[in-house]
Enzyme design. Structure first.
Site, PDB file in Angstrom:
ATOM      1  N   ARG A   1       0.824  -1.220   0.000  1.00 23.10           N
ATOM      2  CA  ARG A   1       0.000   0.000   0.000  1.00 23.10           C
ATOM      3  C   ARG A   1       0.855   1.266   0.000  1.00 23.10           C
ATOM      4  O   ARG A   1       0.531   2.240  -0.670  1.00 23.10           O
ATOM      5  CB  ARG A   1      -0.939  -0.012   1.204  1.00 23.10           C
ATOM      6  CG  ARG A   1      -2.015  -1.079   1.056  1.00 23.10           C
ATOM      7  CD  ARG A   1      -2.934  -1.079   2.221  1.00 23.10           C
ATOM      8  NE  ARG A   1      -4.058  -1.993   2.011  1.00 23.10           N
ATOM      9  CZ  ARG A   1      -5.057  -2.126   2.844  1.00 23.10           C
ATOM     10  NH1 ARG A   1      -5.103  -1.418   3.949  1.00 23.10           N
ATOM     11  NH2 ARG A   1      -6.043  -2.960   2.596  1.00 23.10           N
TER      12      ARG A   1
ATOM     13  N   ASP B   1     -15.110   9.283  10.040  1.00 29.62           N
ATOM     14  CA  ASP B   1     -14.040   8.342   9.699  1.00 29.62           C
ATOM     15  C   ASP B   1     -12.714   9.101   9.708  1.00 29.62           C
ATOM     16  O   ASP B   1     -12.672  10.327   9.619  1.00 29.62           O
ATOM     17  CB  ASP B   1     -14.277   7.700   8.318  1.00 29.62           C
ATOM     18  CG  ASP B   1     -13.552   6.364   8.170  1.00 29.62           C
ATOM     19  OD1 ASP B   1     -14.211   5.315   8.322  1.00 29.62           O
ATOM     20  OD2 ASP B   1     -12.330   6.373   7.928  1.00 29.62           O
TER      21      ASP B   1
HETATM   22  C1  LIG Z   1     -13.541  -1.987   7.908  1.00 34.25           C
HETATM   23  S1  LIG Z   1     -14.158  -0.352   7.914  1.00 34.25           S
HETATM   24  C2  LIG Z   1     -15.734  -0.601   8.719  1.00 34.25           C
HETATM   25  C3  LIG Z   1     -16.846   0.225   8.096  1.00 34.25           C
HETATM   26  C4  LIG Z   1     -18.232   0.022   8.710  1.00 34.25           C
HETATM   27  N1  LIG Z   1     -18.253   0.433  10.089  1.00 34.25           N
HETATM   28  C5  LIG Z   1     -18.692  -1.394   8.559  1.00 34.25           C
HETATM   29  O1  LIG Z   1     -18.696  -2.147   9.541  1.00 34.25           O
HETATM   30  O2  LIG Z   1     -19.065  -1.776   7.443  1.00 34.25           O
HETATM   31  C6  LIG Z   1     -13.192   0.401   9.217  1.00 34.25           C
HETATM   32  C7  LIG Z   1     -13.153   1.907   9.146  1.00 34.25           C
HETATM   33  O3  LIG Z   1     -12.608   2.416  10.362  1.00 34.25           O
HETATM   34  C8  LIG Z   1     -11.827   3.557  10.048  1.00 34.25           C
HETATM   35  N2  LIG Z   1     -10.870   3.817  11.149  1.00 34.25           N
HETATM   36  C9  LIG Z   1      -9.792   3.087  11.506  1.00 34.25           C
HETATM   37  N3  LIG Z   1      -9.156   3.675  12.527  1.00 34.25           N
HETATM   38  C10 LIG Z   1      -9.847   4.796  12.832  1.00 34.25           C
HETATM   39  C11 LIG Z   1      -9.677   5.840  13.783  1.00 34.25           C
HETATM   40  N4  LIG Z   1      -8.647   5.855  14.655  1.00 34.25           N
HETATM   41  N5  LIG Z   1     -10.585   6.851  13.801  1.00 34.25           N
HETATM   42  C12 LIG Z   1     -11.606   6.858  12.931  1.00 34.25           C
HETATM   43  N6  LIG Z   1     -11.827   5.906  12.001  1.00 34.25           N
HETATM   44  C13 LIG Z   1     -10.957   4.885  11.949  1.00 34.25           C
HETATM   45  C14 LIG Z   1     -11.170   3.193   8.732  1.00 34.25           C
HETATM   46  O4  LIG Z   1     -10.750   4.341   8.009  1.00 34.25           O
HETATM   47  C15 LIG Z   1     -12.279   2.415   8.021  1.00 34.25           C
HETATM   48  O5  LIG Z   1     -13.031   3.227   7.144  1.00 34.25           O
END
Ligand SMILES: C[S@@+](CC[C@H](N)C(=O)[O-])C[C@H]1O[C@@H](n2cnc3c(N)ncnc32)[C@H](O)[C@@H]1O
Length: 283
Positions: free
Chosen positions: A42, A154
């Site tokens: 990445r 996010d």
């Molecule tokens: C796998 S996705 C899950 C999306 C949705 N909640 C679902 O379950 O379908 C995880 C998301 O968490 C966000 N994320 C990870 N660490 C984070 C942080 N410290 N603060 C805010 N968002 C975060 C990532 O950018 C990503 O978009």
């Protein structure tokens, strides 16, 4: 520098260690040693975009990034954003049939004000908060008379930009049942590929904002429900514990916390009442 050379930039254990420490301190994500190749694949794209030959130069750039722009791009590249409409569908059933039904009845009986606040924490490209919005519209009669809002946050600006547009391919909206699809989406392009946009009523319910869960939370007021699903899985236990404690504080009494199906609060100290797997209530 030829692109072949840039493409093959090696990531040593020591460089990976530095990136791991930086990522953990910035956003709580714990990168296990099994993630080294993924991180390399990445971040090599970032090195190429910046014309950098090796990771020492990239790490140096990150450490002196005054604007925060490259740190944001690096986190955008690292984060996993997998999501879908009505993912883990039982959560939306519970939200509609239990949480919102109870709130609508209490409000109709004059026991509580007609105010609703839901937070999708880690909303990725918007499928989760729009699924919440669809459920809210389907479950609360006379929603226009309510002060209702869904906050969707996010870390990644890349996914947030897509979420704000609310435009999805036919493949993405396949998990929405056809009746709901025709009510909730407008087909805005037929060729070469069909594109659907979430309708204006639903979009106006959802407010997107960039927020790092590890940082300050500027929100005022309490939430009736929080969805933080498939996010904590990337954090270590102490980080998860602190986050769950903060969710408890920002939920209204009887507020509901939804976590991902592969997540659990079992090994954490917390005050929540267990309702069913991955659904908890502020006691
Ligand atoms: C796998 S996705 C899950 C999306 C949705 N909640 C679902 O379950 O379908 C995880 C998301 O968490 C966000 N994320 C990870 N660490 C984070 C942080 N410290 N603060 C805010 N968002 C975060 C990532 O950018 C990503 O978009």
């Amino acid at each position: 520098m030829g692109s072949a050379t840039l493409q093959s930039a090696e990531l040593t254990e020591a460089q990976f260690g530095k990136i791991k420490t930086l990522v953990k301190s910035l956003c709580g994500i714990s990168l296990g040693s099994g993630k080294k190749e993924l991180v390399k694949a990445r971040l090599n794209k970032r090195l190429r975009a910046l014309g950098l030959a090796d990771y020492d130069k990239y790490i140096n750039l990150l450490r002196h990034d005054q604007t925060g722009n490259e740190l944001t791009s690096m986190l955008d590249a690292i984060s996993t954003n997998l999501t879908s409409f009505f993912r883990e569908a039982d959560h939306f059933d519970y939200l509609g049939q239990k949480v919102l039904k109870r709130m609508a009845a209490d409000t109709a009986a004059g026991k509580t004000p007609n105010r609703l606040r839901i937070w999708s924490a880690g909303c990725s490209s918007g499928e989760e908060p729009y699924s919440i919005a669809i459920t809210v519209c389907n479950s609360i009669p006379n929603l226009k008379a309510w002060d209702a809002a869904i906050l969707a946050t996010d870390l990644s600006t890349r996914v947030l930009n897509r979420a704000k547009e609310g435009v999805y391919t036919a493949e993405r909206v396949k998990t929405v049942n056809p009746q709901l699809r025709s009510r909730c989406f407008n087909c805005i392009q037929s060729r070469p590929d069909r594109l659907y946009q979430v309708n204006e009523t639903l979009r106006s319910l959802v407010h997107f904002s960039r927020l790092n869960l590890m940082g300050d939370w500027p929100m005022r007021g309490l939430f009736d429900a929080i969805f933080c699903r498939n996010v904590m899985i990337y954090f270590d236990k102490p980080t998860q514990g602190r986050l769950v404690e903060r969710f408890w504080e920002i939920l209204a009494p009887s507020g509901t916390l939804f976590i991902g199906h592969s997540e659990s609060l079992t090994s954490l100290r917390h005050h929540f009442r267990y309702i069913q797997p991955t659904v908890y209530e502020k006691a």
